[in-house]
Design a protein around this motif. Structure first.
Motif: not given
Length: 65
Positions: A12-37
């Motif tokens: 993961c490069i921390g772009a955050g597009q996943c969080v913007v697109t599907a916020p109920d499924v993806f989040d970002q940790d304190d380092d900006g990396l993807v977290e799967l909810l």
């Protein structure tokens, strides 16, 4: 069959597009990396998850249906 989602956090490069697109499924940790909810999102999130996988610049999201 239910959708199953996996992510490769190591790539993961921390772009955050996943969080913007599907916020109920993806989040970002304190380092900006993807977290799967949830790795088994409901039908209501299926299209957003597919879109998130498509827009991810690092291609770290895998979707099995």
């Amino acid at each position: 069959m239910a959708m199953r989602v996996t992510v490769d956090k190591d790539l993961c490069i921390g772009a955050g597009q996943c969080v913007v697109t599907a916020p109920d499924v993806f989040d970002q940790d304190d380092d900006g990396l993807v977290e799967l909810l949830t790795d088994t999102p409901g039908d209501g999130d299926a299209e957003a998850v597919r879109d998130a996988a498509h827009v991810c610049p690092a291609r770290v999201i895998s979707v099995e249906e």
